[in-house]
Motif scaffolding. Structure first.
Motif, PDB file in Angstrom:
ATOM      1  N   VAL A  35       0.832  -1.198   0.000  1.00  6.56           N
ATOM      2  CA  VAL A  35       0.000   0.000   0.000  1.00  6.56           C
ATOM      3  C   VAL A  35       0.870   1.253   0.000  1.00  6.56           C
ATOM      4  N   THR A  36       0.279   2.344  -0.457  1.00  5.57           N
ATOM      5  CA  THR A  36       0.949   3.636  -0.373  1.00  5.57           C
ATOM      6  C   THR A  36      -0.084   4.699  -0.003  1.00  5.57           C
ATOM      7  N   ASP A  37       0.311   5.646   0.797  1.00  7.30           N
ATOM      8  CA  ASP A  37      -0.584   6.744   1.154  1.00  7.30           C
ATOM      9  C   ASP A  37      -0.705   7.725  -0.003  1.00  7.30           C
ATOM     10  N   GLU A  38       0.406   8.324  -0.336  1.00  3.15           N
ATOM     11  CA  GLU A  38       0.444   9.296  -1.413  1.00  3.15           C
ATOM     12  C   GLU A  38       1.694   9.042  -2.229  1.00  3.15           C
ATOM     13  N   ALA A  39       1.531   9.083  -3.519  1.00  2.00           N
ATOM     14  CA  ALA A  39       2.678   8.864  -4.392  1.00  2.00           C
ATOM     15  C   ALA A  39       2.536   9.748  -5.618  1.00  2.00           C
ATOM     16  N   VAL A  40       3.656   9.969  -6.271  1.00  5.40           N
ATOM     17  CA  VAL A  40       3.687  10.751  -7.489  1.00  5.40           C
ATOM     18  C   VAL A  40       3.688   9.778  -8.662  1.00  5.40           C
ATOM     19  N   LEU A  41       2.781  10.011  -9.617  1.00  8.47           N
ATOM     20  CA  LEU A  41       2.714   9.157 -10.804  1.00  8.47           C
ATOM     21  C   LEU A  41       3.983   9.299 -11.631  1.00  8.47           C
ATOM     22  N   PRO A  42       4.416   8.252 -12.288  1.00 14.10           N
ATOM     23  CA  PRO A  42       3.944   6.870 -12.253  1.00 14.10           C
ATOM     24  C   PRO A  42       4.615   6.099 -11.124  1.00 14.10           C
ATOM     25  N   TYR A  43       3.889   5.098 -10.625  1.00 14.60           N
ATOM     26  CA  TYR A  43       4.448   4.234  -9.591  1.00 14.60           C
ATOM     27  C   TYR A  43       3.829   2.849  -9.679  1.00 14.60           C
ATOM     28  N   VAL A  44       4.419   1.920  -8.925  1.00 18.05           N
ATOM     29  CA  VAL A  44       3.970   0.528  -8.898  1.00 18.05           C
ATOM     30  C   VAL A  44       3.713   0.128  -7.458  1.00 18.05           C
ATOM     31  N   CYS A  45       2.631  -0.608  -7.252  1.00 18.57           N
ATOM     32  CA  CYS A  45       2.310  -1.164  -5.935  1.00 18.57           C
ATOM     33  C   CYS A  45       1.971  -2.643  -6.138  1.00 18.57           C
ATOM     34  N   TYR A  46       2.501  -3.506  -5.298  1.00 17.06           N
ATOM     35  CA  TYR A  46       2.260  -4.946  -5.465  1.00 17.06           C
ATOM     36  C   TYR A  46       1.876  -5.565  -4.129  1.00 17.06           C
ATOM     37  N   HIS A  47       1.216  -6.719  -4.179  1.00 14.97           N
ATOM     38  CA  HIS A  47       0.901  -7.453  -2.962  1.00 14.97           C
ATOM     39  C   HIS A  47       0.644  -8.925  -3.294  1.00 14.97           C
ATOM     40  N   ARG A  48       0.809  -9.767  -2.273  1.00 13.56           N
ATOM     41  CA  ARG A  48       0.515 -11.193  -2.430  1.00 13.56           C
ATOM     42  C   ARG A  48      -0.991 -11.368  -2.338  1.00 13.56           C
ATOM     43  N   GLU A  49      -1.563 -11.925  -3.356  1.00 11.93           N
ATOM     44  CA  GLU A  49      -3.009 -12.125  -3.445  1.00 11.93           C
ATOM     45  C   GLU A  49      -3.414 -13.465  -2.828  1.00 11.93           C
ATOM     46  N   ASP A  70       0.174  -3.640  -9.510  1.00  9.63           N
ATOM     47  CA  ASP A  70      -0.640  -2.542 -10.026  1.00  9.63           C
ATOM     48  C   ASP A  70       0.276  -1.416 -10.480  1.00  9.63           C
ATOM     49  N   ILE A  71       0.093  -0.993 -11.728  1.00  7.19           N
ATOM     50  CA  ILE A  71       0.895   0.072 -12.313  1.00  7.19           C
ATOM     51  C   ILE A  71      -0.009   1.297 -12.458  1.00  7.19           C
ATOM     52  N   TYR A  72       0.397   2.413 -11.897  1.00  5.02           N
ATOM     53  CA  TYR A  72      -0.379   3.655 -11.936  1.00  5.02           C
ATOM     54  C   TYR A  72       0.376   4.682 -12.784  1.00  5.02           C
ATOM     55  N   ALA A 119      -5.838   8.343 -12.428  1.00  4.35           N
ATOM     56  CA  ALA A 119      -4.711   7.515 -12.862  1.00  4.35           C
ATOM     57  C   ALA A 119      -5.219   6.333 -13.676  1.00  4.35           C
ATOM     58  N   TYR A 120      -4.470   6.012 -14.713  1.00  6.08           N
ATOM     59  CA  TYR A 120      -4.717   4.778 -15.455  1.00  6.08           C
ATOM     60  C   TYR A 120      -4.014   3.665 -14.699  1.00  6.08           C
ATOM     61  N   ILE A 121      -4.673   2.535 -14.560  1.00  4.06           N
ATOM     62  CA  ILE A 121      -4.124   1.413 -13.781  1.00  4.06           C
ATOM     63  C   ILE A 121      -4.077   0.162 -14.649  1.00  4.06           C
ATOM     64  N   GLN A 122      -2.918  -0.423 -14.706  1.00  5.82           N
ATOM     65  CA  GLN A 122      -2.739  -1.725 -15.336  1.00  5.82           C
ATOM     66  C   GLN A 122      -2.454  -2.709 -14.201  1.00  5.82           C
ATOM     67  N   THR A 123      -3.207  -3.791 -14.133  1.00  3.18           N
ATOM     68  CA  THR A 123      -3.028  -4.796 -13.086  1.00  3.18           C
ATOM     69  C   THR A 123      -2.571  -6.095 -13.733  1.00  3.18           C
ATOM     70  N   LEU A 124      -1.395  -6.551 -13.339  1.00  2.00           N
ATOM     71  CA  LEU A 124      -0.851  -7.812 -13.836  1.00  2.00           C
ATOM     72  C   LEU A 124      -0.774  -8.788 -12.670  1.00  2.00           C
ATOM     73  N   THR A 125      -1.190 -10.016 -12.907  1.00  2.67           N
ATOM     74  CA  THR A 125      -1.158 -11.048 -11.876  1.00  2.67           C
ATOM     75  C   THR A 125      -0.161 -12.124 -12.286  1.00  2.67           C
ATOM     76  N   PHE A 126       0.750 -12.445 -11.370  1.00  5.58           N
ATOM     77  CA  PHE A 126       1.798 -13.427 -11.628  1.00  5.58           C
ATOM     78  C   PHE A 126       1.706 -14.574 -10.635  1.00  5.58           C
ATOM     79  N   LYS A 127       2.070 -15.759 -11.076  1.00  5.66           N
ATOM     80  CA  LYS A 127       2.174 -16.905 -10.195  1.00  5.66           C
ATOM     81  C   LYS A 127       3.647 -17.230 -10.029  1.00  5.66           C
ATOM     82  N   LEU A 128       4.092 -17.302  -8.781  1.00  3.06           N
ATOM     83  CA  LEU A 128       5.488 -17.570  -8.458  1.00  3.06           C
ATOM     84  C   LEU A 128       5.594 -18.907  -7.737  1.00  3.06           C
ATOM     85  N   SER A 129       6.558 -19.710  -8.127  1.00  2.00           N
ATOM     86  CA  SER A 129       6.823 -20.988  -7.464  1.00  2.00           C
ATOM     87  C   SER A 129       8.199 -20.929  -6.821  1.00  2.00           C
ATOM     88  N   CYS A 130       8.227 -21.307  -5.535  1.00  2.68           N
ATOM     89  CA  CYS A 130       9.495 -21.280  -4.796  1.00  2.68           C
ATOM     90  C   CYS A 130       9.859 -22.697  -4.363  1.00  2.68           C
TER      91      CYS A 130
END
Length: 130
Positions: A35-49, A70-72, A119-130
């Motif tokens: 999460v981010t409170d306030e950011a200057v465009l463009p920025y990226v925010c990610y999280h484990r879904e 999420d790309i803003y 903001a325009y938002i592009q959301t990409l979902t990735f699957k990671l295997s460890c």
């Protein structure tokens, strides 16, 4: 993190952060975890879904995590360009973090786009295997 503590798929976000921070260093203002409170465009925010641990006969887990990125951006074209850069950085990659976590595979599973809060938002979902 203590180097003696083994890492698992729970730490997959750290791998995403390291890769994207390097790959997008000159393209975004910052890469934020969760999460981010306030950011200057463009920025990226990610999280484990999601996380899935599948036990094996060898008493280990074949762990996978679903991470949403999420790309803003201020313009649609910029959001698409950044989404392509994120995909190039993560899709079909093996990642070894500075702390020794090995992500055996990372691949794109879904993508969507949106507009919110100027903001325009592009959301990409990735699957990671460890």
């Amino acid at each position: 993190m203590d180097n003696d503590t083994p890492q698992s798929v729970i730490s997959a976000g750290q791998a995403v952060y390291e890769v994207l921070s390097e790959a997008l260093a000159h393209s975004v203002t910052k890469v934020f975890p969760v999460v981010t409170d306030e950011a200057v465009l463009p920025y990226v925010c990610y999280h484990r879904e999601a996380l899935e641990a599948t036990p094996t006969k060898a008493r280990h887990s074949a762990d996978t995590a679903v991470v949403q990125v999420d790309i803003y951006a201020a313009t649609y074209d910029q959001s698409v360009t950044l989404a392509e850069a994120v995909r190039q950085a993560l899709d079909w990659r093996t990642i070894t973090t500075s702390t020794g976590l090995v992500v055996r595979s990372c691949y794109l599973t879904d993508a969507k786009e949106d507009w919110q809060d100027d903001a325009y938002i592009q959301t990409l979902t990735f699957k990671l295997s460890c």
